[in-house]
Design a protein around this motif. Sequence first.
Motif, short mmCIF file in Angstrom:
data_model
loop_
_atom_site.label_atom_id
_atom_site.label_comp_id
_atom_site.label_asym_id
_atom_site.label_seq_id
_atom_site.Cartn_x
_atom_site.Cartn_y
_atom_site.Cartn_z
N PRO A 142 3.30 18.34 5.48
CA PRO A 142 2.13 18.20 4.61
C PRO A 142 2.20 16.96 3.72
O PRO A 142 1.18 16.30 3.48
N PHE A 143 3.39 16.62 3.23
CA PHE A 143 3.51 15.42 2.39
C PHE A 143 3.24 14.16 3.21
O PHE A 143 2.61 13.22 2.72
N ASN A 144 3.70 14.14 4.47
CA ASN A 144 3.39 13.02 5.35
C ASN A 144 1.88 12.89 5.56
O ASN A 144 1.33 11.78 5.55
N LEU A 145 1.22 14.03 5.75
CA LEU A 145 -0.23 14.02 5.96
C LEU A 145 -0.95 13.53 4.71
O LEU A 145 -1.92 12.78 4.80
N ALA A 146 -0.46 13.95 3.54
CA ALA A 146 -1.06 13.49 2.29
C ALA A 146 -0.89 11.99 2.12
O ALA A 146 -1.81 11.28 1.70
N LYS A 201 0.82 -1.20 0.00
CA LYS A 201 0.00 0.00 0.00
C LYS A 201 0.87 1.26 0.00
O LYS A 201 0.65 2.20 -0.78
N PHE A 202 1.86 1.26 0.88
CA PHE A 202 2.74 2.42 1.01
C PHE A 202 3.49 2.70 -0.29
O PHE A 202 3.60 3.83 -0.74
N SER A 203 3.98 1.63 -0.91
CA SER A 203 4.71 1.76 -2.16
C SER A 203 3.82 2.36 -3.25
O SER A 203 4.26 3.23 -4.02
N THR A 204 2.56 1.91 -3.31
CA THR A 204 1.62 2.42 -4.32
C THR A 204 1.36 3.91 -4.13
O THR A 204 1.36 4.69 -5.08
N LYS A 232 4.60 6.09 -4.83
CA LYS A 232 4.86 6.14 -6.27
C LYS A 232 3.92 7.11 -6.96
O LYS A 232 4.32 7.82 -7.90
N PHE A 233 2.68 7.18 -6.49
CA PHE A 233 1.69 8.08 -7.09
C PHE A 233 1.95 9.53 -6.69
O PHE A 233 1.89 10.44 -7.54
N LEU A 234 2.22 9.79 -5.41
CA LEU A 234 2.32 11.16 -4.91
C LEU A 234 3.66 11.84 -5.19
O LEU A 234 3.71 13.07 -5.35
N ARG A 235 4.73 11.07 -5.26
CA ARG A 235 6.06 11.68 -5.37
C ARG A 235 6.20 12.65 -6.54
O ARG A 235 6.77 13.74 -6.37
N PRO A 236 5.66 12.34 -7.74
CA PRO A 236 5.82 13.29 -8.85
C PRO A 236 5.12 14.64 -8.62
O PRO A 236 5.48 15.63 -9.28
N ILE A 237 4.14 14.70 -7.73
CA ILE A 237 3.45 15.97 -7.46
C ILE A 237 3.72 16.44 -6.03
O ILE A 237 2.92 17.16 -5.44
N LYS A 238 4.89 16.08 -5.53
CA LYS A 238 5.25 16.44 -4.16
C LYS A 238 5.31 17.94 -3.95
O LYS A 238 5.01 18.44 -2.87
N ALA A 260 1.21 6.83 -16.93
CA ALA A 260 1.59 7.13 -15.54
C ALA A 260 2.36 8.44 -15.48
O ALA A 260 3.40 8.56 -14.85
N GLU A 261 1.81 9.47 -16.15
CA GLU A 261 2.50 10.75 -16.24
C GLU A 261 1.59 11.88 -15.78
O GLU A 261 0.42 11.96 -16.15
N PHE A 262 2.16 12.78 -14.96
CA PHE A 262 1.44 13.94 -14.47
C PHE A 262 1.78 15.18 -15.29
O PHE A 262 2.90 15.33 -15.78
N VAL A 263 0.80 16.07 -15.40
CA VAL A 263 1.03 17.41 -15.94
C VAL A 263 0.41 18.38 -14.94
O VAL A 263 -0.76 18.24 -14.58
N GLU A 264 1.20 19.34 -14.47
CA GLU A 264 0.74 20.30 -13.46
C GLU A 264 0.45 21.65 -14.10
O GLU A 264 1.13 22.08 -15.03
N PHE A 265 -0.58 22.32 -13.55
CA PHE A 265 -0.93 23.67 -13.98
C PHE A 265 -1.01 24.51 -12.71
O PHE A 265 -2.01 24.50 -12.00
N ASN A 266 0.06 25.21 -12.42
CA ASN A 266 0.22 25.83 -11.10
C ASN A 266 0.84 27.23 -11.21
O ASN A 266 2.05 27.37 -11.20
#
Length: 214
Positions: free
Chosen positions: A79-83, A51-54, A57-63, A159-165
């Motif tokens: 905040p990243f720990n909370l997420a 679970k933790f690995s999943t 892996k998902f959150l790290r690119p949008i850390k 499995a690719e993110f695109v951010e608009f920030n």
Amino acid sequence: MGSYRKGILGPFRGKVGNVIGYSWRGKDLMRGLPKESSVAATEAQLEQRAKFSTVIKFLRPIKNIVGTYFGKEQGTKSPFNLATGYHLKEALLPGTDDTWLIDYPKVLISRGVLRGVDNPAVAAGGAGEINLSWTDNSGQGSADATDKMIAVVFCTEMAEFVEFNPQGTRADGAAVLKVPLYLSGTLAEVWMTFVTENGKQVAISSYAGSVTVP
């Protein structure tokens, strides 16, 4: 774990013998290497690791987004720990062969007290474009017309993110999210949120839906 201001040769990073030196929140720290266990992991431990690995892996690119806008520090929890903790508990679905999947509608990219998003929606636009819309609720509660809109697009097949920030303001009511053309034809999951102009307050993000990138 021990902290220090000056080592024999000053602060160091990495492994030296059986000690690891590293920096955390501006402090120079040392800790011993963990001892290898000869006890096999239990089924529950293996499940938690999967679970933790999943989630990581998902959150790290949008850390840079969740690590900034997912609430405020709580003791030693960033905040990243909370997420990470939230997604472990609320945003996972069982897959096959002891794997876990992200429950996209449950994903949050931010968490705060600012007035959130009303009626978010996505639709296909021109080539490589996603049309994102919402209801302008400026003036309701803490909502301000100048609040910045932040969006995250996740193309699941790549499995690719695109951010608009950021990408416009609350008052705009709509935005065109342009993603790389090589992502055309893939399914995209989209989330959005609002942040005050000074960046001090943030809303709980909303899932805008999924759309095939044209």
